[in-house]
Design a protein around this motif. Structure first.
Motif, PDB file in Angstrom:
ATOM      1  N   GLU A   1      32.862  89.582  30.601  1.00  0.00           N
ATOM      2  CA  GLU A   1      32.525  88.241  30.846  1.00  0.00           C
ATOM      3  C   GLU A   1      31.548  87.821  29.681  1.00  0.00           C
ATOM      4  O   GLU A   1      31.604  86.735  29.335  1.00  0.00           O
ATOM      5  CB  GLU A   1      32.097  88.047  32.073  1.00  0.00           C
TER       6      GLU A   1
ATOM      7  N   ASN B   1      33.719  94.316  33.970  1.00  0.00           N
ATOM      8  CA  ASN B   1      33.919  92.817  34.201  1.00  0.00           C
ATOM      9  C   ASN B   1      32.886  92.104  33.776  1.00  0.00           C
ATOM     10  O   ASN B   1      33.063  90.882  33.059  1.00  0.00           O
ATOM     11  CB  ASN B   1      34.044  92.580  35.790  1.00  0.00           C
TER      12      ASN B   1
ATOM     13  N   ASP C   1      37.146  81.416  35.739  1.00  0.00           N
ATOM     14  CA  ASP C   1      36.112  82.630  35.965  1.00  0.00           C
ATOM     15  C   ASP C   1      34.597  81.897  36.550  1.00  0.00           C
ATOM     16  O   ASP C   1      34.355  80.868  35.999  1.00  0.00           O
ATOM     17  CB  ASP C   1      35.813  83.409  34.723  1.00  0.00           C
ATOM     18  N   SER C   2      34.142  82.485  37.746  1.00  0.00           N
ATOM     19  CA  SER C   2      33.186  81.580  38.352  1.00  0.00           C
ATOM     20  C   SER C   2      31.861  81.539  37.315  1.00  0.00           C
ATOM     21  O   SER C   2      31.108  80.491  37.521  1.00  0.00           O
ATOM     22  CB  SER C   2      32.810  82.188  39.772  1.00  0.00           C
ATOM     23  N   GLU C   3      31.493  82.487  36.741  1.00  0.00           N
ATOM     24  CA  GLU C   3      30.401  82.332  35.734  1.00  0.00           C
ATOM     25  C   GLU C   3      30.736  81.171  34.720  1.00  0.00           C
ATOM     26  O   GLU C   3      29.582  80.546  34.516  1.00  0.00           O
ATOM     27  CB  GLU C   3      30.026  83.519  35.321  1.00  0.00           C
TER      28      GLU C   3
ATOM     29  N   LYS D   1      40.661  86.458  31.804  1.00  0.00           N
ATOM     30  CA  LYS D   1      39.692  86.363  30.765  1.00  0.00           C
ATOM     31  C   LYS D   1      40.293  87.574  29.564  1.00  0.00           C
ATOM     32  O   LYS D   1      39.683  87.537  28.421  1.00  0.00           O
ATOM     33  CB  LYS D   1      38.473  87.057  31.438  1.00  0.00           C
TER      34      LYS D   1
HETATM   35 MG    MG Z   1      33.791  86.408  37.151  1.00  0.00          MG
END
Ligand code: MG
Ligand code: NDP
Length: 391
Positions: free
Chosen positions: A224, A220, A153-155, A128
């Motif tokens: 994000e 983080n 990235d999971s989001e 990221k």
């Molecule tokens: Mg994440």
């Protein structure tokens, strides 16, 4: 599902947490991908193991000394060995690559991400910091969608999955979820005594050390937010952070008709990695499957901006644009490394970011050179700031 021929995949950051999860996906689908190149910083023995299992043709060790050690130990003399940043960018733009996974940690992955995009190769992006520091440089590729940038990235994977087939104009708000990290409920006066071990004990995710500390400071989440602004081209005010300690809802989108659509799974990075690698297909897999007999409650709360000042700073730099996010990121990387070496305390991390931003001159429409200079200068400023604190 459409059957595809085997694709050549390059894995940068192969020895890390995302690297290992990516290898697990490749292991489960040997017919789908051929691992043709791998890179890391200096983990010789892990790269040797990966070579024995996957037989890649090219290996890059960014640290030249490690590249020499690798050369003296590798059995297969046909493997091409690269080193340095130039080796990493060369591998990231390999002519025969069908997809590149960038799982390097930090802004060290920026030039590689840019090289992949410039070569027209789909980029599955865990790194990221690339998008945070180099946001303006990716805008053209993101606007036209070619080559695709496939978020890991999971989001952002959640948002991407939710947006499938929707129009951008239909978005009212992005609801970016956050676990809140290990210190969500810690009294503010205890923050000064936080140890490295406590910061590395994340309640829901197993990750590399840098992102684990970032999750504890909420840097983080700040990174994000900037990543989401860049990837989905939404204004910063359209993003709301929702603390959701169970990490089951990976993010949500509220549409203009007030419908909210979410993506859910148990916390695992295998699912978003697999989605990025196989997109637009979905392949069967049980990682992340929710047992609804066990799941009892999902809770939500707003973030505590005072306890986690780095979050507000990230929103400010996202609003400011230009080189501000690169400076925020570089100062944070420097501070986190110092915290992990136990030379500064946990609460110094946001202070160093803030002081570095205050001491920096910003460039509005930065070139790559401007961003690399801002990054290097911010690291130096942050280091000098830390020395002053020690005096
Ligand atoms: Mg994440
Ligand atoms: P790790 O620390 O576990 O792994 C980092 C990887 O990057 C290693 O392969 C390391 O090589 C390599 N590396 C380190 N420095 C350099 C450098 N200067 N040049 C080239 N390679 C380098 O990190 P994670 O896997 O946790 O995270 C990787 C990225 O993915 C980060 O950007 C993180 O924010 C993002 N991410 C991670 C998640 C997770 O669950 N872990 C979730 C979402 C995003 P070596 O082993 O030789 O040092």
């Amino acid at each position: 599902m459409v059957t595809r021929s085997t694709r050549n995949l390059i894995l940068l950051g192969a020895t890390g947490s995302i690297g290992r999860s990516t290898l697990a996906v490749l292991r489960a689908h040997p017919e789908a991908f051929r691992l043709t190149g791998i890179a890391a910083y200096s983990s010789v023995s892990v790269l040797l193991e990966i070579c024995r299992e996957f037989s890649p043709k090219r290996v890059c060790l960014v640290d030249p000394g490690a590249a020499e050690r690798f050369q003296s130990q590798v059995d297969d003399s046909s493997i091409e060995i690269l080193s340095g940043q130039s080796g990493l960018t060369e591998l990231a733009a390999a002519a025969d690559a069908d997809i590149v996974v960038n799982a390097v940690v930090g802004a060290a992955g920026l030039r590689a991400s840019l090289a992949t995009v410039a070569a027209g190769i789909p980029l599955a992006l865990a790194n990221k910091e690339s998008l945070v520091a180099g946001g303006p440089l990716f805008q053209e590729a993101i606007a036209v969608g070619k080559p695709p940038i496939l978020p890991i990235d999971s989001e952002h994977s959640a948002l991407w999955q939710v947006l499938n087939g929707e129009r951008r104009e239909s978005i009212r708000r992005i609801l970016l979820t956050a676990s809140g990290g290990p210190f969500r409920q810690l009294p503010t006066d205890a923050f000064a005594d936080i140890t490295v071990e406590e910061a590395l004990a994340h309640p829901t995710w197993q990750m590399g050390p840098k992102i684990t500390v970032d999750s504890a400071t909420l840097v983080n989440k700040g990174l994000e937010v900037i990543e989401a602004v860049n990837l989905f081209q939404v204004p910063i005010d359209a993003i709301e952070i929702v603390v959701h300690p169970q990490s089951i809802i990976h993010s949500m989108i509220e549409f203009v008709d007030s419908s909210i659509v979410a993506q859910l799974s148990r916390p695992t990075m295998v699912l978003p990695i697999r989605y990025a690698l196989f997109w637009p297909d979905r392949v069967p897999g049980d990682d992340g499957r929710i047992d609804w007999n066990e799941l009892r409650s999902l809770t939500f709360e707003p973030p505590d901006w005072e306890r986690f000042p780095a979050l507000g700073l990230a929103v400010e730099v996202a609003r400011r644009g230009g080189t501000a996010p690169a400076i925020y990121n570089a100062a944070n990387e420097t501070a986190v490394a110092a915290f992990l070496e136990r030379s500064i305390g946990f609460i110094e991390i946001p202070r160093i970011i803030e002081r570095t931003l205050e001491a920096s001159t910003l460039v509005d429409h930065p070139s790559l050179d401007d961003i690399l200079t801002a990054d290097a200068t911010a690291r130096e400023t942050a280091r000098r700031g830390m020395e002053k604190v020690k005096w």
